[in-house]
Design an enzyme around this catalytic site. Structure first.
Site, short mmCIF file in Angstrom:
data_model
loop_
_atom_site.label_atom_id
_atom_site.label_comp_id
_atom_site.label_asym_id
_atom_site.label_seq_id
_atom_site.Cartn_x
_atom_site.Cartn_y
_atom_site.Cartn_z
N ARG A 14 0.65 -1.29 0.11
CA ARG A 14 -0.03 -0.12 -0.14
C ARG A 14 0.91 1.31 0.08
O ARG A 14 0.50 2.44 -0.59
CB ARG A 14 -1.08 0.01 1.13
CG ARG A 14 -0.40 0.06 2.73
CD ARG A 14 -1.42 0.13 3.72
NE ARG A 14 -0.67 -0.44 4.87
CZ ARG A 14 -1.18 -0.02 6.09
NH1 ARG A 14 -2.23 0.72 6.37
NH2 ARG A 14 -0.43 -0.47 7.34
N GLU A 62 -18.97 4.74 -0.77
CA GLU A 62 -18.38 4.11 -1.70
C GLU A 62 -18.99 4.15 -3.04
O GLU A 62 -18.48 4.30 -4.02
CB GLU A 62 -17.56 2.72 -1.47
CG GLU A 62 -16.75 2.76 -0.50
CD GLU A 62 -17.30 2.67 1.05
OE1 GLU A 62 -18.59 2.53 1.12
OE2 GLU A 62 -16.62 2.83 2.09
#
Lengths: 320, 278
Positions: A14, A62
């Site tokens: 990440r 989202e």
């Protein structure tokens, strides 16, 4: 004499995404970033700080984020969305399907904390179906880089790639072995070790696990060809066929369900072009659970030993 | 008959003939929104039909979120020059660019986003509006939604975002006909009080008669001259599903069913052919 792949240390993928995004911020004024309340987890802070005008905090919404990203492509922006893999896929499947994939929008869906190695948060967050869901959608490209360096490189590469992309990475620190100056070629498999007895086709940090298995098996005189299949779709079919023709059997390894993942993608190619034994190293149709990431990998059959066992099974079946 | 009324009459004929020809499609909401589409495309929006470009820089953008009323959009797009009117004959047929629900898959000029699965259009419109702001493009973004569609949660995610972030180059329009497939919206799953809801989410709210061009002009002029320009705008547009055809009004029955031969003839008698049938 086989190639020796060396790790230079451990880093989380990440952070590779965060670094790639930071570089893109400097490099490409059309890149914009959207996040659903996980800026720190996704390592998007640097981009946010450097380019506040091009960073969009969407909140915990989202579905709206996917729609806004799709809309922002109209006008030529290149939106990168960031949230956990589960909320990047299963939560918003229809939004991706209609507003991004079917509508051919140039959105980069960047998904962290994929799979079991999210760890202690447990099965609600440990998506193991995302590769399958994303590769079923027409127009979508699916990429799972192997380490930190490759995640930086892949993040840069997808900005140049026209069309929607799903980029999957994770939370844990995993060995770094891809050279810092490597170029990421979407859709091009990387043969890391040349071998004669079995092909191990892996993605994500399982590529390193496959390398470890390859090293162990050298002492047993088993020659393993390790392939980093960082692009699940479009799959490098020629590389799969060439390797299988040479070794005669295949093991696939991924932090994903057996159903629908890299293994199934490879199986489709083999059954059409070069039927041969194939063994899966993947999660077998069950949800994850809480626990330390690497203990979970072991418990769910994704460790070095599991790859070694699968390799031996595949070779044995070849000799039947 | 004034010009917009004349065009709307032809658009309604197109809608009925399109759905009749393939015995499928959604005439009710299409007829109900015909006047709005005619107003937008023949008086309000700036666009260039001959050189359609996906990015739509320096032109107004329109998004249809309730994609099932594609017949009215296709008719108006064709009648305003995006493609040949004769292409309306291909609606819902195999290999047509005029899919049952709008798509960009086959590059039909005028359409920038697939819609049909409800609740997604407002988010997309917000994205397009943000993109315009980044580019310093002062044109507006419009998004039409159904009232039943407001039952979708994503609409309120989008409403919250646009209100909080002052997306003020965006005009949402709610087709308030109080009809959905299973009956009256107020019975199926009430969405009222609409004005209060949108207002609470930080929007400037306007109410408009969707069948009165003068009222449309009044509301859009008000929007243009609004003293508080830092909010997104929403128009609650009162319409009658099936407007223009007597037996299609006052019911939800014609949401998604096509007229038969006899019904088509009865309906067409009520609508003057003003621009020539395709």
């Amino acid at each position: 004499m086989m190639n020796e792949i060396i790790s230079t240390g451990n880093k989380d993928t990440r952070s590779g995404f965060g670094e790639g995004l930071r570089l893109l911020g400097e490099k490409n004024p059309n890149v914009v970033a959207l996040c659903a309340d996980l800026t720190g987890s996704l390592k998007m802070d640097a981009f946010q700080k450097n380019h506040p005008d091009r960073f969009f905090q969407i909140g915990i919404a989202e579905a709206n984020m996917m729609g806004i990203a799709a809309g922002m492509t109209i006008g030529g922006k290149i939106p990168f969305t960031g949230t956990f893999a589960n909320f990047s896929t299963s939560r918003v499947y229809d939004q991706i399907r209609q507003s991004i994939a079917y509508s051919k929008k140039n959105v980069k869906i960047c998904a962290s904390h994929a799979g079991l190695t999210l760890g202690e948060d447990g099965a609600t967050h440990q998506v193991l179906e995302d590769i399958g869901m994303m590769r079923m959608l027409p127009n979508l490209t699916v990429i799972v880089p192997a380490d930190y360096n490759q995640t930086v490189q892949a993040t840069l590469a997808i900005a140049e790639w026209e069309g929607p992309v799903y980029l999957r990475f994770g939370r844990p620190s995993v060995p770094v072995f891809v050279p810092e100056n490597a170029t990421f070629q979407i859709g091009k498999a990387e043969v890391l070790t040349s071998g004669q007895d079995v092909s191990v086709i892996a993605c994500g940090h399982l590529v390193w696990t496959a390398i470890e298995a390859q090293k162990v098996l050298r002492s047993e005189d088993i020659s393993v060809e390790v392939i980093n299949m960082h692009t699940i779709k479009p799959l490098d079919e020629a590389a799969v066929i060439a390797s299988a023709q040479k070794t005669g059997c295949v093991v696939t390894a991924e932090e994903h369900m057996r159903n629908g993942g890299l293994g199934d993608a490879v199986a489709q190619v083999l059954m059409q072009h070069h039927p041969c034994p194939q063994e899966y190293v993947a999660v077998n149709d069950r949800f994850g659970e809480s626990g330390p990431p690497m203990e979970l990998m072991k418990k769910y059959g994704l460790g070095v030993e599991d790859i070694i066992t699968a390799i031996k099974r595949a070779i044995k079946r070849k000799k039947l | 008959m004034d010009n917009l009324k004349a065009i709307a009459s032809q658009v309604r004929r197109d809608i009925l003939r399109m759905v009749h020809a393939v015995n499928s499609g959604h005439p009710g909401g299409s007829l109900g929104c015909a006047d709005l589409f005619v107003y937008l495309y023949f008086e309000r929006l700036s666009f260039s039909p001959q050189n359609f470009e996906m990015n739509g820089e320096n032109e107004d953008l329109f998004f249809l979120s309730n994609g099932h009323i594609s017949p009215v959009w296709y008719s108006v797009l064709a009648r305003s020059g995006f493609f040949k009117v004769n292409e309306l004959t291909t609606f819902r047929k195999i290999s047509s660019r005029l899919q049952g629900h709008p798509s960009v898959d086959k590059n039909l000029p005028g359409i920038r986003m697939a819609s049909g699965s409800l609740g997604q259009g407002l988010s997309v419109a917000i994205g397009a509006a943000l993109s315009k702001k980044l580019a310093g493009d002062r044109c507006q973004v419009y998004c039409l939604m159904g009232d039943g569609e407001l039952q979708e949660g994503q609409v309120w995610e989008a409403a919250m975002y646009a209100g909080h972030k002052s997306v003020n180059n965006l005009v949402a329009i709610v087709d308030y006909n109080n009809r959905q497939i299973d009956g009256d919206v107020s019975n199926v799953m009430g969405v009222m009080p609409l004005a209060d809801k949108w207002s609470a989410f930080g929007w400037n709210v306007y109410e408009m008669d969707g069948h009165d061009f003068d009222d449309m002009r009044r509301v859009f002029t008000q929007i243009d001259n609004e003293p508080s320009q830092n909010k997104p705008r929403v128009i609650i547009m009162k319409t009658e599903m099936g407007m223009g055809v007597d037996f299609m009004m006052g019911t939800h029955k014609w949401h998604g069913s096509a007229p038969n031969d006899e019904q088509l003839q009865t309906a067409l008698l009520q609508l003057e052919e003003t621009l020539g049938d395709y």
